[in-house]
Scaffold this active site. Structure first.
Site, short mmCIF file in Angstrom:
data_model
loop_
_atom_site.label_atom_id
_atom_site.label_comp_id
_atom_site.label_asym_id
_atom_site.label_seq_id
_atom_site.Cartn_x
_atom_site.Cartn_y
_atom_site.Cartn_z
N GLY A 68 -9.84 5.43 -5.29
CA GLY A 68 -8.58 4.73 -5.56
C GLY A 68 -7.44 5.15 -4.64
N VAL A 69 -6.26 5.25 -5.23
CA VAL A 69 -5.07 5.57 -4.44
C VAL A 69 -5.15 7.01 -3.92
CG1 VAL A 69 -3.58 6.28 -6.39
CG2 VAL A 69 -2.56 5.23 -4.38
N ASP A 70 -5.80 7.88 -4.67
CA ASP A 70 -5.98 9.27 -4.26
C ASP A 70 -6.75 9.33 -2.94
OD1 ASP A 70 -6.07 12.03 -4.42
OD2 ASP A 70 -7.51 12.12 -6.06
N ASP A 127 0.88 -1.17 0.00
CA ASP A 127 0.00 0.00 0.00
C ASP A 127 0.92 1.22 0.00
OD1 ASP A 127 -1.53 2.18 0.81
OD2 ASP A 127 -2.71 1.00 2.24
N ILE A 128 0.74 2.11 -0.95
CA ILE A 128 1.69 3.22 -1.09
C ILE A 128 1.64 4.17 0.11
CG2 ILE A 128 0.27 4.93 -2.36
CD1 ILE A 128 2.76 5.20 -4.27
N ASN A 136 -6.77 13.64 -9.76
CA ASN A 136 -7.51 14.22 -10.88
C ASN A 136 -7.20 15.72 -10.90
OD1 ASN A 136 -9.65 15.76 -9.35
ND2 ASN A 136 -10.03 13.68 -8.58
N GLY A 166 -6.22 2.30 -12.91
CA GLY A 166 -7.40 1.92 -12.14
C GLY A 166 -8.63 2.55 -12.76
N SER A 226 -3.02 5.86 -13.71
CA SER A 226 -4.05 5.72 -14.76
C SER A 226 -4.59 4.30 -14.94
CB SER A 226 -3.58 6.23 -16.14
OG SER A 226 -3.63 7.64 -16.20
N1 AR6 Z 1 -1.45 1.83 -2.87
C1 AR6 Z 1 -0.90 1.57 -4.09
N2 AR6 Z 1 -1.65 1.46 -5.21
C2 AR6 Z 1 -2.99 1.60 -5.09
C3 AR6 Z 1 -3.62 1.88 -3.87
C4 AR6 Z 1 -2.79 1.99 -2.72
N3 AR6 Z 1 -3.28 2.25 -1.50
N4 AR6 Z 1 -4.96 1.97 -4.09
C5 AR6 Z 1 -5.15 1.75 -5.41
N5 AR6 Z 1 -3.97 1.52 -6.01
P1 AR6 Z 1 -6.52 4.65 -9.36
P2 AR6 Z 1 -6.21 6.27 -11.80
C6 AR6 Z 1 -3.67 1.24 -7.43
O1 AR6 Z 1 -7.92 4.28 -9.74
O2 AR6 Z 1 -6.53 5.10 -12.65
C7 AR6 Z 1 -9.25 8.83 -8.39
O3 AR6 Z 1 -10.61 9.01 -8.14
C8 AR6 Z 1 -4.78 0.69 -8.29
O4 AR6 Z 1 -4.90 -0.71 -8.10
O5 AR6 Z 1 -6.25 5.02 -7.95
O6 AR6 Z 1 -5.02 7.12 -12.16
C9 AR6 Z 1 -8.57 10.15 -8.76
O7 AR6 Z 1 -9.08 11.22 -8.03
C10 AR6 Z 1 -4.26 1.03 -9.68
O8 AR6 Z 1 -3.33 0.05 -10.10
O9 AR6 Z 1 -5.97 5.91 -10.25
C11 AR6 Z 1 -8.89 10.26 -10.22
O10 AR6 Z 1 -10.18 10.76 -10.42
C12 AR6 Z 1 -3.49 2.33 -9.47
O11 AR6 Z 1 -3.34 2.47 -8.05
C13 AR6 Z 1 -8.84 8.82 -10.70
O12 AR6 Z 1 -9.13 8.03 -9.56
C14 AR6 Z 1 -4.19 3.56 -10.00
O13 AR6 Z 1 -5.60 3.44 -9.79
C15 AR6 Z 1 -7.46 8.45 -11.19
O14 AR6 Z 1 -7.51 7.17 -11.75
#
Ligand code: AR6
Length: 181
Positions: A33-35, A11-12, A25, A120, A118
């Site tokens: 997600g990670v945000d 987990d980052i 975003n 997720g 990007s």
């Molecule tokens: N640690 C590491 N990686 C993670 C974690 C974590 N805790 N949680 C998710 N991931 P995403 P995007 C991975 O959807 O596609 C948000 O709403 C996840 O499995 O977080 O760039 C923003 O505000 C995936 O492999 O980001 C934007 O609106 C990767 O992180 C939008 O999502 C990215 O997934 C950005 O979408």
């Protein structure tokens, strides 16, 4: 180069590095997600600082403090939403890695952790996204000798396996290190 790029399945928000990169975003005000995970772990001071930054265009990056995170800073970058690959997505994704690492170097940060930007909610296919992440990071590390290590933090087995495979292909194995340096 090989020893300056690492991969881990974790987990980052747990990474104790100079900066973790957030897949944000353009509003920089949080999301899923990670945000969402980063904002929850950092506490409300993070969104308060983000509010002072304004919007961040796709492909660019902004830096804040890390607040309650073990990481000292958060670098917020906005990845492209995947359409069909013909709308500049590869170049925009490469810009995220390039601009994040340039910002880290400018601030004297030596350890940086990236999620798979990007891949997720934004729907970028994992394999081509990983190839861009690894290739562009390797290129940038050549330009920024001060950055000691970049860690790709994978959230799950599929991403971890993909990063390991692509890193092997792009960077070569340990035994090839001498030839590649
Ligand atoms: N640690 C590491 N990686 C993670 C974690 C974590 N805790 N949680 C998710 N991931 P995403 P995007 C991975 O959807 O596609 C948000 O709403 C996840 O499995 O977080 O760039 C923003 O505000 C995936 O492999 O980001 C934007 O609106 C990767 O992180 C939008 O999502 C990215 O997934 C950005 O979408």
């Amino acid at each position: 180069m090989r020893e300056r790029i690492a991969v881990t399945r974790d987990d980052i928000t747990r990474q104790r590095v100079d900066a973790i990169v957030n897949a944000a975003n353009s509003s920089l005000l949080g999301g899923g997600g990670v945000d969402g995970a980063i904002h929850r772990a950092a506490g409300p001071e993070l969104v308060a600082e983000c509010r002072t930054l304004g919007r961040c265009p796709t492909g660019e990056a902004r830096i804040t403090r890390g607040y309650r995170l073990p990481a000292r800073h958060v670098i917020h970058t906005v990845g492209p939403v995947w359409q069909d690959g013909r709308h500049g997505e590869p170049e925009l994704l490469a810009s995220c890695y390039r601009n994040s690492l340039a910002l880290a170097a400018r601030h004297g940060l030596v350890t940086v952790a990236f999620p798979a930007i990007s891949t997720g909610i934004y729907g970028y296919p994992l394999e081509p996204a990983t190839r861009i992440a690894v290739t562009e990071t390797a290129r940038c590390l050549e330009a920024h000798a001060s950055i000691r290590q970049v860690t790709f933090v994978c959230f799950g087995d599929e991403a971890y396996r993909t990063y390991q495979q692509v890193m092997g292909e792009v960077l070569g194995g340990e035994e090839e290190e001498g030839e590649r340096l």
